[in-house]
Design a protein around this motif. Sequence first.
Motif, PDB file in Angstrom:
ATOM      1  N   SER A   1      -8.597 -11.299  -5.870  1.00 19.86           N
ATOM      2  CA  SER A   1      -8.296  -9.986  -5.299  1.00 19.86           C
ATOM      3  C   SER A   1      -9.125  -8.900  -5.967  1.00 19.86           C
ATOM      4  O   SER A   1      -9.765  -9.123  -7.006  1.00 19.86           O
TER       5      SER A   1
ATOM      6  N   ARG B   1      -5.344 -16.874  -6.486  1.00 25.32           N
ATOM      7  CA  ARG B   1      -5.492 -15.615  -5.754  1.00 25.32           C
ATOM      8  C   ARG B   1      -6.695 -14.844  -6.299  1.00 25.32           C
ATOM      9  O   ARG B   1      -6.750 -14.541  -7.503  1.00 25.32           O
TER      10      ARG B   1
ATOM     11  N   GLU C   1     -11.693 -23.431  -4.237  1.00 25.66           N
ATOM     12  CA  GLU C   1     -10.821 -24.190  -3.339  1.00 25.66           C
ATOM     13  C   GLU C   1     -11.171 -25.671  -3.370  1.00 25.66           C
ATOM     14  O   GLU C   1     -10.278 -26.537  -3.369  1.00 25.66           O
TER      15      GLU C   1
ATOM     16  N   LYS D   1      -2.992 -23.825  -2.709  1.00 21.57           N
ATOM     17  CA  LYS D   1      -3.306 -22.720  -1.805  1.00 21.57           C
ATOM     18  C   LYS D   1      -4.266 -21.763  -2.501  1.00 21.57           C
ATOM     19  O   LYS D   1      -4.081 -21.429  -3.677  1.00 21.57           O
ATOM     20  N   LEU D   2      -5.297 -21.318  -1.784  1.00 18.94           N
ATOM     21  CA  LEU D   2      -6.228 -20.322  -2.311  1.00 18.94           C
ATOM     22  C   LEU D   2      -6.252 -19.123  -1.363  1.00 18.94           C
ATOM     23  O   LEU D   2      -6.402 -19.286  -0.143  1.00 18.94           O
ATOM     24  N   LEU D   3      -6.108 -17.924  -1.942  1.00 19.22           N
ATOM     25  CA  LEU D   3      -6.137 -16.677  -1.192  1.00 19.22           C
ATOM     26  C   LEU D   3      -7.314 -15.839  -1.684  1.00 19.22           C
ATOM     27  O   LEU D   3      -7.374 -15.478  -2.861  1.00 19.22           O
ATOM     28  N   ASP D   4      -8.247 -15.563  -0.790  1.00 19.95           N
ATOM     29  CA  ASP D   4      -9.413 -14.744  -1.141  1.00 19.95           C
ATOM     30  C   ASP D   4      -9.269 -13.384  -0.464  1.00 19.95           C
ATOM     31  O   ASP D   4      -9.404 -13.250   0.752  1.00 19.95           O
ATOM     32  N   GLU D   5      -8.986 -12.355  -1.283  1.00 22.84           N
ATOM     33  CA  GLU D   5      -8.789 -10.992  -0.785  1.00 22.84           C
ATOM     34  C   GLU D   5      -9.894 -10.058  -1.267  1.00 22.84           C
ATOM     35  O   GLU D   5      -9.712  -8.845  -1.338  1.00 22.84           O
TER      36      GLU D   5
ATOM     37  N   THR E   1      -1.206 -21.844  -6.736  1.00 23.73           N
ATOM     38  CA  THR E   1      -1.874 -20.833  -5.912  1.00 23.73           C
ATOM     39  C   THR E   1      -2.965 -20.149  -6.718  1.00 23.73           C
ATOM     40  O   THR E   1      -2.728 -19.721  -7.859  1.00 23.73           O
TER      41      THR E   1
END
Length: 420
Positions: free
Chosen positions: A346, A344, A284, A301-305, A342
Amino acid sequence: MLGDRVREMAAPALLEHYLGISRLLAGQMEFRSAIRAVAAEISHIIPHDHLDVCIVMHGGTYHTAYENGIETAWGREPPALVSGSPIRALLWGEVPFMITGDACVDPRFHFEGAFVQPILAHGLRSRIHVPLKVEGDIIGALSCSSFDADVYTRADVESARSVADLLSPYFFALRAAGQAQRSAIVEAEARAREEGLRLGALKLTEALERERQRIGMDLHDQTLADLTRLSRRMERLTREHEVSGETLEPLMRSLQHCMQDLRQIIEEAKPSVLQLFGFAQAAENHLDRAVRDSGLPLAPKLLDETAGRIDALDPTVSVALFRITQEAINNAVRHARADSITVRLSLRGEGISIEVSDDGCGLAKPRRRAGGGIDNMKTRARLISARFTIGPGRDGRGTTVGVQLAQPARLPGTVAGGEA
């Protein structure tokens, strides 16, 4: 003659010997044991002092002999050229069979380059040869020999053909199994070599990463410090000696740009955020800085799943994935002409998946060779046994770079804190 006893044998007795050959072949797993197992039964049908089967190897250039009775140079030699075989005319399909009363003097067996030494050394005079065929293709030959001259007749040719018909399918299966085994060995050796090269490359990458970080620290502690002192000295000269600011301003501006670039190099050389705060924070941080420095109106945008599992990776793997993510972000910022980017992180089964997506112009038409950045990402992924993909985004817009790591465990041969 020896053949007379066979020709006078009752049909039921002959049938029993043929059935005996079939029974004895069952369970034999290699050529030599198979020919030795059936030699006694064949001798009741075609009396002989020496029996051999030669098998043509795939490609038809070489053949190998398997013997029973006398051990000759034919059976001891490695695979030999079919062109040097005394019965090459039969193996090439030029004649349907070969029979001779005295092979020691028969000119068909004696030509330039022919390997006839066993015939002469052991006095194999009477000889009979018939092809082994499967679906019309010659896979080898059955040969019976006697020390005596003029033993065999045309009736023995038919008997030999009957025996060859029994042997051919079994020997064909043995040849196919042997070829499959050799292919499996070659493939296993190739995989072992590839794995050895991969682990060696990992060790080299570890050394390069350590050296890269050492250079970053040296640049920070020495070069950047020297430039900072030089900048302050120029400011002091301006104040104390009334040097025109207009004179030094271009030099000062260039120096500040140089120091900014150097700080960027140091940061990339030593990803301290990754080491201190983990993968998601480092990714990020790089995403935000890359977008900010570009001056473009991008929405990052950063999505940490991953629920923190990505930070349980071996440092070797973590650094490699971070470098791939850095390169993918940089490419998107520089080339995509996108509105948003983005990242992601996951979970995929027991593995980790990373995707860097943009909604930009997409990939250009495929070129003969990918760019250096893409090649570097592919190489880094291959070194950690990860799957690398690049293509259109999920809705057909933009580009998505993906890395899938099947098993986020410690790699064999890795060392904690670095690549191995």
